[in-house]
Design a protein around this motif. Structure first.
Motif, mmCIF file in Angstrom:
data_model
loop_
_atom_site.group_PDB
_atom_site.id
_atom_site.type_symbol
_atom_site.label_atom_id
_atom_site.label_comp_id
_atom_site.label_asym_id
_atom_site.label_seq_id
_atom_site.Cartn_x
_atom_site.Cartn_y
_atom_site.Cartn_z
ATOM 1 N N PRO A 16 0.798 -1.235 0.000
ATOM 2 C CA PRO A 16 0.000 0.000 0.000
ATOM 3 C C PRO A 16 0.825 1.278 0.000
ATOM 4 N N SER A 17 1.987 1.292 0.689
ATOM 5 C CA SER A 17 2.748 2.551 0.718
ATOM 6 C C SER A 17 3.369 2.821 -0.646
ATOM 7 N N GLU A 36 8.743 -5.240 -7.818
ATOM 8 C CA GLU A 36 8.106 -6.036 -6.766
ATOM 9 C C GLU A 36 8.695 -7.435 -6.731
ATOM 10 N N TYR A 37 9.098 -7.834 -5.559
ATOM 11 C CA TYR A 37 9.727 -9.143 -5.337
ATOM 12 C C TYR A 37 8.805 -10.311 -5.706
ATOM 13 N N GLY A 74 4.767 -14.383 8.860
ATOM 14 C CA GLY A 74 3.317 -14.192 8.725
ATOM 15 C C GLY A 74 2.941 -12.743 8.520
ATOM 16 N N GLY A 79 4.127 -9.852 -3.448
ATOM 17 C CA GLY A 79 3.403 -9.618 -4.693
ATOM 18 C C GLY A 79 2.581 -8.343 -4.628
ATOM 19 N N SER A 83 1.225 -6.990 1.907
ATOM 20 C CA SER A 83 0.390 -7.749 2.855
ATOM 21 C C SER A 83 -1.017 -7.161 2.964
ATOM 22 N N TYR A 88 -6.318 -7.896 7.497
ATOM 23 C CA TYR A 88 -7.634 -8.054 8.129
ATOM 24 C C TYR A 88 -8.534 -6.824 7.985
ATOM 25 N N ALA A 89 -7.988 -5.760 7.417
ATOM 26 C CA ALA A 89 -8.813 -4.603 7.042
ATOM 27 C C ALA A 89 -9.311 -3.742 8.201
ATOM 28 N N ASN A 90 -8.751 -3.903 9.409
ATOM 29 C CA ASN A 90 -9.062 -2.957 10.496
ATOM 30 C C ASN A 90 -8.411 -1.617 10.144
ATOM 31 N N SER A 228 10.881 -9.048 -9.196
ATOM 32 C CA SER A 228 12.086 -8.214 -9.275
ATOM 33 C C SER A 228 12.600 -7.993 -7.848
ATOM 34 N N VAL A 230 15.080 -6.398 -5.429
ATOM 35 C CA VAL A 230 16.036 -5.287 -5.344
ATOM 36 C C VAL A 230 17.061 -5.584 -4.262
ATOM 37 N N GLU A 270 13.094 -5.174 5.354
ATOM 38 C CA GLU A 270 13.874 -5.221 4.118
ATOM 39 C C GLU A 270 14.465 -3.855 3.772
ATOM 40 N N ASN A 499 -3.786 -0.697 14.488
ATOM 41 C CA ASN A 499 -3.275 -1.239 13.219
ATOM 42 C C ASN A 499 -2.726 -0.086 12.373
ATOM 43 N N THR A 501 -1.985 0.517 8.898
ATOM 44 C CA THR A 501 -1.994 0.777 7.451
ATOM 45 C C THR A 501 -2.668 2.104 7.092
HETATM 46 C C1 LIG Z 1 -2.095 -11.299 8.448
HETATM 47 C C2 LIG Z 1 -2.004 -9.807 8.485
HETATM 48 C C3 LIG Z 1 -3.080 -9.056 8.921
HETATM 49 C C4 LIG Z 1 -2.992 -7.663 8.958
HETATM 50 N N1 LIG Z 1 -4.085 -6.955 9.338
HETATM 51 C C5 LIG Z 1 -4.027 -5.603 9.349
HETATM 52 C C6 LIG Z 1 -5.170 -4.836 9.687
HETATM 53 O O1 LIG Z 1 -6.233 -5.359 9.993
HETATM 54 N N2 LIG Z 1 -5.058 -3.488 9.655
HETATM 55 C C7 LIG Z 1 -3.882 -2.860 9.346
HETATM 56 O O2 LIG Z 1 -3.835 -1.636 9.372
HETATM 57 N N3 LIG Z 1 -2.791 -3.568 9.014
HETATM 58 C C8 LIG Z 1 -2.831 -4.918 9.004
HETATM 59 N N4 LIG Z 1 -1.736 -5.637 8.633
HETATM 60 C C9 LIG Z 1 -0.491 -4.914 8.300
HETATM 61 C C10 LIG Z 1 -0.504 -4.352 6.882
HETATM 62 O O3 LIG Z 1 -0.740 -5.353 5.972
HETATM 63 C C11 LIG Z 1 0.794 -3.598 6.647
HETATM 64 O O4 LIG Z 1 0.830 -2.510 7.549
HETATM 65 C C12 LIG Z 1 0.930 -3.005 5.252
HETATM 66 O O5 LIG Z 1 0.660 -3.927 4.261
HETATM 67 C C13 LIG Z 1 2.334 -2.457 5.078
HETATM 68 O O6 LIG Z 1 2.402 -1.822 3.855
HETATM 69 P P1 LIG Z 1 3.784 -1.545 3.113
HETATM 70 O O7 LIG Z 1 3.468 -1.030 1.785
HETATM 71 O O8 LIG Z 1 4.652 -0.690 3.961
HETATM 72 O O9 LIG Z 1 4.524 -2.964 3.064
HETATM 73 P P2 LIG Z 1 4.042 -4.370 2.495
HETATM 74 O O10 LIG Z 1 2.581 -4.465 2.395
HETATM 75 O O11 LIG Z 1 4.761 -5.379 3.309
HETATM 76 O O12 LIG Z 1 4.625 -4.392 1.016
HETATM 77 C C14 LIG Z 1 6.016 -4.463 0.794
HETATM 78 C C15 LIG Z 1 6.250 -5.112 -0.561
HETATM 79 O O13 LIG Z 1 7.645 -5.036 -0.822
HETATM 80 C C16 LIG Z 1 8.050 -6.233 -1.464
HETATM 81 N N5 LIG Z 1 9.484 -6.410 -1.237
HETATM 82 C C17 LIG Z 1 10.099 -6.781 -0.091
HETATM 83 N N6 LIG Z 1 11.437 -6.842 -0.287
HETATM 84 C C18 LIG Z 1 11.663 -6.499 -1.587
HETATM 85 C C19 LIG Z 1 12.832 -6.389 -2.359
HETATM 86 N N7 LIG Z 1 14.057 -6.611 -1.876
HETATM 87 N N8 LIG Z 1 12.693 -6.029 -3.675
HETATM 88 C C20 LIG Z 1 11.463 -5.773 -4.220
HETATM 89 N N9 LIG Z 1 10.310 -5.865 -3.496
HETATM 90 C C21 LIG Z 1 10.425 -6.221 -2.191
HETATM 91 C C22 LIG Z 1 7.203 -7.314 -0.807
HETATM 92 O O14 LIG Z 1 7.108 -8.460 -1.640
HETATM 93 C C23 LIG Z 1 5.887 -6.603 -0.602
HETATM 94 O O15 LIG Z 1 4.973 -6.829 -1.644
HETATM 95 C C24 LIG Z 1 -1.796 -7.016 8.569
HETATM 96 C C25 LIG Z 1 -0.717 -7.774 8.113
HETATM 97 C C26 LIG Z 1 -0.815 -9.153 8.061
HETATM 98 C C27 LIG Z 1 0.343 -9.930 7.551
#
Ligand SMILES: Cc1cc2nc3c(=O)[nH]c(=O)nc-3n(C[C@H](O)[C@H](O)[C@H](O)COP(=O)(O)OP(=O)(O)OC[C@H]3O[C@@H](n4cnc5c(N)ncnc54)[C@H](O)[C@@H]3O)c2cc1C
Ligand code: SF4
Length: 524
Positions: A16-17, A36-37, A74, A79, A83, A88-90, A228, A230, A270, A499, A501
């Motif tokens: 999402p970020s 994206e990995y 976990g 992809g 995550s 869980y969408a809270n 991909s 990085v 990472e 949470n 996100t």
């Molecule tokens: C089971 C579960 C339930 C959750 N429930 C909630 C909830 O209810 N509410 C909430 O707010 N948050 C929840 N979260 C947390 C939420 O999913 C994360 O806060 C959010 O997805 C983080 O976003 P992000 O973009 O920073 O990182 P991520 O979503 O982790 O995305 C990072 C991406 O980077 C990619 N990546 C990693 N390393 C590399 C590399 N070297 N090269 C290229 N790509 C790479 C990964 O494959 C991944 O797709 C939950 C998480 C899990 C696992």
């Protein structure tokens, strides 16, 4: 090694970020590539099965250490969507006090921005993502400028069965804000309450990035390269600018992607690893790490669950993976008789057999487990707490002596809850136990043992006012390298108890718009 055509912005990670940065920059007319990995998921891929859903979680190889190592495997996404694809969408917000813990309590860190500064971005993210909730009920705790775009989700007995008990304990509840459609919204259908959100919502009622910011960014021309991996950020000979990234494709061929700006959005473990592995003679400790704060101040949320078995059907197959109700009543940092930190209490959600129901009694096997499951499919539900941990430099990411298949050190994640967090967690669990007992279930028990379970991984590249306290400024721009940005929960100086996100997307929106507006002075 192949060198790709230079782009304006390369984004590492399609969670999402990264998706918010991609959308804003593509909208501003910038040429964007997302590396994206993992795979490029499609909703048609999703199977409503907990066994199948395990394949959505796959972090680059890592090592765990410390007394309470986080459940990083976990926690990680893999992809398109990261995550958030299976979360869980809270969707709660941080409390205004979360932004000034150090100034108010002399502990932890302060954010370089206030709740009031972030509030308009929370509202815009709610509208862009599509949030169901009851802002009027939440205003009893702090101001929320705009109502959510959708009414709250439907409630089921797995949550409502505790409502009278909460009232008897003087704890007001509000509907949990949820990134799921309670009604049709922006061309996506309403939720069917099937409860399979953690395997990826196959109808698009859950606001995964693949039906939101990522889809919009791609429609505006952002290119996404799945598989991909990085490994390093590259810098110029002077060491004062980043010039792109190095990565391996699915065939294990190495590429260089030159870019005017690099955004690291690869999650809290990472991102520091990539920064360490990018060390040069000009940056011997890793990029943007002269102050040695990269990797430091890692935080998890301390989780507890109190289980209740009723002799009636609590409809635990219905609803969403998100909780139905929540309360900030125990959120004050000093509310607990022991310990320190906020506690966020939540109740009512759908549960599926493998992880949900059987996880309530991990001590059972064979016939006793089968007997338990027969009762649990009708009568089991719970109240959960999420507790705050303060940032401490000892909790950190560093490089391991183990290497990945390309010869680069993997991340070593070191974590231990301190006594203040454990005490607060224990106190919260006792309180939840009293509420559960008031609802008069047949049986009630506290989940977990003597130490908290952990969720989320936050901090590690914290934002702040200057190099004395942080790696980046409030936009995620590193203090040392103006065209290197970080996005995601790694920026959080403190985590509150909610949470993350919603907050990390609001922070990303603010950072991405600042970058878009000042692009010519930031980019190389
Ligand atoms: C089971 C579960 C339930 C959750 N429930 C909630 C909830 O209810 N509410 C909430 O707010 N948050 C929840 N979260 C947390 C939420 O999913 C994360 O806060 C959010 O997805 C983080 O976003 P992000 O973009 O920073 O990182 P991520 O979503 O982790 O995305 C990072 C991406 O980077 C990619 N990546 C990693 N390393 C590399 C590399 N070297 N090269 C290229 N790509 C790479 C990964 O494959 C991944 O797709 C939950 C998480 C899990 C696992
Ligand atoms: S409960 Fe709703 S959001 Fe979750 S998977 Fe089912 S339809 Fe999608």
């Amino acid at each position: 090694m192949a060198t790709q055509e230079k782009v304006d912005v390369v984004i590492v990670g399609a969670g999402p970020s990264g998706a918010v940065f991609a959308d804003v920059l593509a909208r501003a007319g910038r040429k964007v590539v997302i590396l994206e990995y993992g795979p490029d998921w499609d909703m048609k891929d999703f199977v409503s099965s907990e066994m199948w859903a395990k394949r959505l979680k796959h972090a680059p190889r890592f090592e765990l250490a410390g007394r309470n190592p986080p459940g990083h495997g976990g926690n990680a996404g893999w992809g398109t969507g990261g995550s958030m694809l299976h979360f869980y969408a809270n969707w709660p917000r941080l409390h205004p006090d979360d932004f000034r813990v150090k100034s108010q309590h002399g502990r932890g860190l302060d954010w370089p921005i206030s709740y009031d500064e972030l509030s308009p971005y929370y509202d815009r993210i709610a509208e862009e993502v599509g949030i169901a909730g009851d802002a009027a009920a939440e205003r009893q705790w702090f101001p929320i400028a705009k109502d959510y775009p959708m009414p709250p989700m439907k409630a089921f007995k797995n949550g409502t069965i505790f409502n009278a008990a909460f009232k008897a304990h003087g704890i007001p509840l509000a509907a949990m804000p949820t990134s799921i459609n309670s009604i049709p919204y922006k061309g996506r259908p309403a939720c069917t309450n099937c409860g399979w959100c953690h395997a990826g919502c196959a109808i698009g009622a859950g606001a995964q990035p693949i039906v939101g910011h990522l889809r919009d960014a791609r429609a505006r021309g952002a290119a996404l390269r799945p598989f991909s991996y990085v490994t390093r950020v590259l810098t110029n000979p002077g060491g004062d600018r980043v010039t792109g990234v190095e990565y391996y494709d699915g065939k294990k061929e190495q590429h260089v992607q030159p870019a005017g700006v690099v955004v690291l959005a690869a999650y809290s473990a990472e991102v520091p690893r990539i920064m360490f592995n990018s060390a040069t003679d000009k940056h011997p400790k890793g990029l943007a790490n002269k102050n040695e704060l990269v990797g430091k101040y890692l935080m998890c949320h301390a989780l507890s669950t109190v289980w209740a078995m009723f002799d009636e059907d609590v409809e635990n197959h219905m609803g969403t993976a998100a909780y139905q109700f929540m309360s900030y009543a125990h959120y004050g940092k000093t509310h607990a008789k022991k310990g320190f930190g906020s506690t966020f209490i939540r109740t009512g959600s759908a549960m599926k057999p493998n992880a949900g129901l059987s996880g309530a009694r991990p001590d059972l096997f064979g016939q006793p487990l089968a007997d338990f499951m027969k009762r649990a499919v009708r009568g089991l539900t719970r109240i959960g707490n999420s507790g705050e941990e303060l940032p401490r430099a000892e909790n950190r990411v560093e490089l391991s002596s183990t290497k990945d298949e390309f010869g680069l050190p993997i991340a070593r994640i070191i974590h231990e809850f301190d006594q203040a967090t454990v005490d607060c967690w224990d106190y919260g669990r006792d309180q939840a136990f009293e509420i559960v007992k008031s609802a008069k279930p047949e049986e009630a028990w506290k989940g977990g043992g003597a130490a908290p379970g952990s969720s989320h991984l936050l901090g590690g590249t914290v934002m702040g006012t200057d190099t004395s306290n942080s790696v980046t400024n409030s936009y995620g721009q590193t203090h040392e390298l103006a065209n290197l940005y970080i996005a995601g929960g790694g920026l959080f100086p403190t985590e509150g108890a909610v949470n993350p996100t919603n907050t990390l997307m609001a922070v990303s929106l603010r950072g991405a718009e600042h970058m878009a507006k000042n692009f010519s002075t930031i980019a190389s």
